[in-house]
Write an enzyme that holds these catalytic residues in place. Structure first.
Site, PDB file in Angstrom:
ATOM      1  N   SER A 100       0.838  -1.192   0.000  1.00 47.48           N
ATOM      2  CA  SER A 100       0.000   0.000   0.000  1.00 47.48           C
ATOM      3  C   SER A 100       0.886   1.260   0.000  1.00 47.48           C
ATOM      4  CB  SER A 100      -0.942  -0.048   1.203  1.00 47.48           C
ATOM      5  OG  SER A 100      -1.994   0.865   1.056  1.00 47.48           O
ATOM      6  N   ARG A 160     -12.404   7.143   8.749  1.00 50.16           N
ATOM      7  CA  ARG A 160     -11.882   5.794   8.919  1.00 50.16           C
ATOM      8  C   ARG A 160     -12.915   4.744   8.512  1.00 50.16           C
ATOM      9  NH1 ARG A 160      -7.365   2.687   9.062  1.00 50.16           N
ATOM     10  NH2 ARG A 160      -7.550   0.962  10.509  1.00 50.16           N
ATOM     11  N   ASP A 197      -8.323  -7.025  -4.503  1.00 53.07           N
ATOM     12  CA  ASP A 197      -8.017  -5.655  -4.089  1.00 53.07           C
ATOM     13  C   ASP A 197      -8.667  -4.680  -5.068  1.00 53.07           C
ATOM     14  OD1 ASP A 197      -6.919  -3.244  -3.309  1.00 53.07           O
ATOM     15  OD2 ASP A 197      -4.849  -3.944  -3.296  1.00 53.07           O
ATOM     16  N   HIS A 226      -7.902  -5.263  -0.328  1.00 58.98           N
ATOM     17  CA  HIS A 226      -6.618  -4.581  -0.181  1.00 58.98           C
ATOM     18  C   HIS A 226      -5.840  -5.091   1.037  1.00 58.98           C
ATOM     19  CE1 HIS A 226      -3.689  -1.455  -0.630  1.00 58.98           C
ATOM     20  NE2 HIS A 226      -3.947  -0.951   0.552  1.00 58.98           N
ATOM     21  N   ASP A 227      -6.537  -5.370   2.115  1.00 57.34           N
ATOM     22  CA  ASP A 227      -5.872  -5.807   3.342  1.00 57.34           C
ATOM     23  C   ASP A 227      -5.218  -7.187   3.241  1.00 57.34           C
ATOM     24  OD1 ASP A 227      -6.103  -3.594   4.856  1.00 57.34           O
ATOM     25  OD2 ASP A 227      -7.694  -4.328   6.172  1.00 57.34           O
TER      26      ASP A 227
END
Lengths: 600, 600
Positions: B161, B230, B323, B356-357
């Site tokens: 990232s 967030r 992702d 993505h994580d």
């Protein structure tokens, strides 16, 4: 999809021109899913005229922040309807033929009763005391309006996004009232991701100090929160690709003191969208409507199949390739369920770059499809199309095109159900419907061909053959047809076995690769033959899994190796001209083979 | 990818155990891209030991909200590092071998100088007066730290990232200092969509009345705005699928008065993520860091190729299938550029559901790949692998496997550049590198095979052959090799012509379908032959575009029909045993054909 492919006769084209909204007042109590209203009003527009039989009404349902102004123009503001390119004389939804209705939905803030309306009991706006809303409530109110307008039955109910969910609720709630439905860019239930996005929007409204638990006044509205909610939602309406094309990484030209230094145009655009939205929309309404969307769930505990089991409408579900909010997969789920429970349903996927908002845009392919579907609901009368009957002809290429279809259509009995895998333009299924009252479903990957099916009134699932088979229940068809299709499949044995799960009988036709001319040519020259069956030379070919009668029979003769045994039924072989039958040494003498496989 | 496929010798496994952060103070002025700091401090951790040559350092760069605590445990809080499963003795990044460093980046709020730090000049926190930050600034400060630690060169820089962008900036900024880089789930520039998401988050902070233009105090922080930012960002870190699996449409059990009625678990989870985040993060820092991300642009006006032209590191770019924030396509762009400009680069795509994580999670395939890459950077010594040399052998299947590779590797000259389309496990390219100092790139769709290439130190682009060709510039290779691959391609003629654009010489090997045994079998039985070359019967086959020597030569003999003419160069035919050469009537007598095509 090439929109010139299938032509529809145009009725006189024109514009609707000036329109103005009307109001329907329901002065009695209205019981909602989670509460009640002592009375309500609905703002709506209509275009075209109701016919004598009162059966030509088309109801359009709008999306989350849309309204009743679908078509025509409000003269003072010069504001065109949001779907004016789709609705009007000679347009996709033709107001020369149909009586078109759209109402601002219950709970909205553009003229229908919702959180901004005055509660007659308290004399103050409902605000957050407005009952928790459901899609079902919206649909029930629309039914009251249609009754008021003396509509006897709906020819079609059409909607995209939240409108698609309403269309879905319509066919569930009033199965006998609706003849057909177009469910566009919708979903049978919100995914966790979609709920999550909505909750971020709601949180930003509720954390705005001006929100004040919903008790805000017109001079102190939670505009910041509502604008942020809109900015975020707006991202989900567009595709990454279209944002890249529209904005890329362009920077705003500085100078204007309002413009932050080095602001990207996409940032400025989003802020503008947020500002524009707070002018025309209300925060409590946004909270109530997004919750109604999140709450909508036609899957629930019982499952979609069970919840859809009573529907009677002919349905077309349309997904857009770039829609990542209500993805093609989510739209397919609706069509797959309908097909699993043997309803009259099609799924089509439109190639479009604009993401979820594609359904609002002027896409010729999409508009054409709407027109084809509306024409195809009851008849094919007004549609110019290729010769639709299987006729005797001397044209060599048509003979070849239809040789196996003739045999297969002879095998199928009256009232049977047929799944045609690789259905092309739906010629076989149309013929079977007209001659044997067959209920059919075609599967084809090609969007042009799928649209041609729609124009023939043939149900079609646009997509992959293996996926289509896997979605269908055991024994849901009498026949599964592979008409010159197995050559294109990887590991075709498995696929044929799966077809025998879905249908008790499977018809497989293929070009016999063992035909003597192929053998002779290959053994003499050591290269592939080229003729009107094998058209391409090596460098222009696609990979194919050619087979011969011998190979097919050897596959069929090994039932002990197969988990799901079957037996060979009828077989028909045609000679090299694909016309006269071939009775002996078929692997050498036949050009075309057609087999019936039967699971006992 | 099956991680047992390619085995790496394990060094002693273990845990790092208790760690504590260290502080590096830079007391001089530090000039940033958009400003300067009179001094700064950086908090960091290290694991393992620097070797005598000071060349075994691996720098790990953290993501947006990450920190320096990569591995080991903070005993008091029992808090493990965020990548503890990847870093440690015997783990993917082996602290028995490497000296591993991670620092909290400049501008962050976990111990390095950033907006929350006291500005020594004013005696107050920098807040929004902290200079606008860039990824380049972060990297420059990391270099100061490495100099301080007496690191002579980086064995590798690794990051996911935002960390991946830093790794990318590292190899651009300090080309001679970095031997290799792993760029994971990253992008060379933010798309409009990503900027848009960030801007929504920033707006929700700035519209929080507590933000107060950044001049908030610790008891009145813009917590609502930061939490919303967030919550939204968190959605973009997960895939739709994993959210559906984790939460679906589950409702919270009510009763707790804090819990809203009928709240979905996903809503509650997001609120929790928001709350947790405001405890550990700072709003101004979030504004500065997200702007640094948006501003990062290695494409710019010059284009990525130009901006990457001086890099010297060996690079592996890794994307994750699910992702949608930094998509596989965005990661591929980096690798494609590096390959276009003939750098030492690979692209691999990991099948993982977590969005993505994924890069933070304990995926064996991914960890294994990291290990393989780190081993493969300089040598293959510690890797157990299949016999890597092309040897003379009597094993029939190995003879067949390598027969064409032997011929092709004889044709290739010293120091040439070879593109191997359908490279499999990289045997040919490894052999050519070791025997002829060849620079090579392999292309294969299969992730297991691509990982095997990495273990051999062979550069590989995991993906589609046509896509790989289309990304490469004219004349970027001496040779393009199709080793028994053209049979799988649709319209292979076009693809071969495109290969002749990329390389001046093309080697094509294929199984000669015109071989006499095939002809005899087919003409006698009218079915395909089955042997150790044609292994599958019809029902288990995949479609193939078989060809014969005659067909291939007829394609080559029609240069006037081809827009890009070429000539036939060398050709080698092997007999049916694929061993002895075949000199006459090859279309009848040869089992294997190998051609050289030359563009003059």
């Amino acid at each position: 999809m090439n929109s010139s492919e299938v032509k529809v006769k145009q009725s006189k084209k024109g514009e609707i021109g000036k329109v103005s909204p009307k109001i329907f007042e329901h002065k009695d109590k209205f019981v909602m899913t989670h509460g009640e209203l002592s009375s309500l009003q609905i703002t709506y527009e209509t275009y075209g005229n109701l016919n004598k039989e009162r059966t030509n009404a088309v109801l359009i349902c709008h999306a989350l922040t849309g309204d009743h102004h679908v078509a025509g123009i409000y003269e003072e503001e010069q504001r065109k309807g949001w779907w004016d390119h789709a609705v009007g004389p000679g347009k996709a939804i033709d107001t020369n033929e149909f009586f078109v209705i759209c109402s601002n939905c219950l709970g909205a803030c553009q003229g229908s009763t919702g959180p901004t309306s005055i509660n007659p009991i308290t004399g103050k706006p409902y605000g957050m005391s407005f009952p928790d809303l459901t899609i079902k409530d919206m649909v029930s109110v629309q039914k009251l309006l249609l009754d008021h307008l003396k509509v006897k039955s709906l020819y079609s109910v059409v909607g995209g996004s939240m409108g698609g969910m309403q269309a879905l609720q319509w066919i569930v709630e009033f199965p006998n009232f609706v003849e057909s439905a177009m469910i566009i860019a919708a979903t049978p239930q919100h995914s966790a991701q979609t709920i999550a996005f909505n909750e971020v929007g709601r949180t930003s409204i509720k954390r705005d100090p001006n929100w004040n638990n919903g008790e805000y006044t017109s001079d102190r509205r939670p505009e910041a929160g509502l604008a942020i909610a809109r900015m975020m939602a707006h991202i989900t309406y567009l595709s990454d690709k279209v944002m890249a094309e529209k904005f890329g990484r362009e920077l705003m030209i500085s100078g204007d003191e309002k413009t932050e230094k080095n602001q990207f145009t996409v940032e400025s655009y989003l802020h503008y969208q947020g500002l524009k939205f707070v002018d025309r929309f209300d925060a409590n309404t946004y909270l109530k409507l997004t919750k109604a969307l999140d709450r909508f769930d036609l899957v629930g505990e019982k499952g979609l199949d069970e919840n859809l089991k009573n529907i009677r409408a002919k349905v077309m579900v349309v997904g857009f390739t770039s829609d990542w909010l209500y993805t093609p997969a989510q739209n397919r789920i609706i069509a797959e369920s309908l097909q699993r429970i043997s309803k009259n349903a099609s799924y089509l996927e439109i190639e479009h770059d604009h993401g979820h908002d594609s359904f609002l845009l002027n896409s010729q392919d999409f508009l054409h499809l709407i027109k084809l579907f509306l024409k195809g609901v009851n008849s094919n009368e007004n549609i110019e199309q290729e010769p639709k009957k299987l006729k005797h002809t001397n044209n060599r290429s048509i003979v070849k095109k239809e040789a196996d279809l003739k045999v297969i259509s002879d095998w199928v009995k009256k009232d049977e159900k047929v799944l045609d895998l690789g259905c092309g333009r739906g010629i076989l299924l149309e013929h079977l419907r007209e001659t044997k009252n067959v209920k059919g479903l075609g599967v084809d990957f090609d969007s042009q061909k799928a649209a041609a099916c729609i124009s023939r009134g043939v149900n079609v699932y646009q997509g992959d053959i293996r996926k289509a088979l896997s979605m269908l229940s055991d024994n849901s068809f009498d026949w599964v047809v592979f008409s010159r299709m197995v050559e294109e499949l990887p590991e075709p044995g498995q696929i044929i076995l799966d077809a025998l799960r879905v249908g008790r009988k499977v018809a497989v036709s293929f070009v016999n690769h063992g035909y003597w001319r192929n053998r002779l040519h290959f053994s003499k020259y050591g290269s592939r033959i080229k003729n009107d069956v094998y058209r391409e030379n090596w460098q222009s070919s696609h990979p194919r899994n050619h087979l011969s009668i011998k190979e097919f029979e050897s596959f069929c003769a090994a039932p002990n190796k197969l988990k799901k045994p079957f037996r060979l039924g009828r077989k028909v072989f045609h000679r090299g001209n694909w016309r006269s039958e071939c009775k002996w040494i078929p692997n050498l003498r036949a050009g075309l083979a057609i087999y019936e496989l039967v699971r006992d």
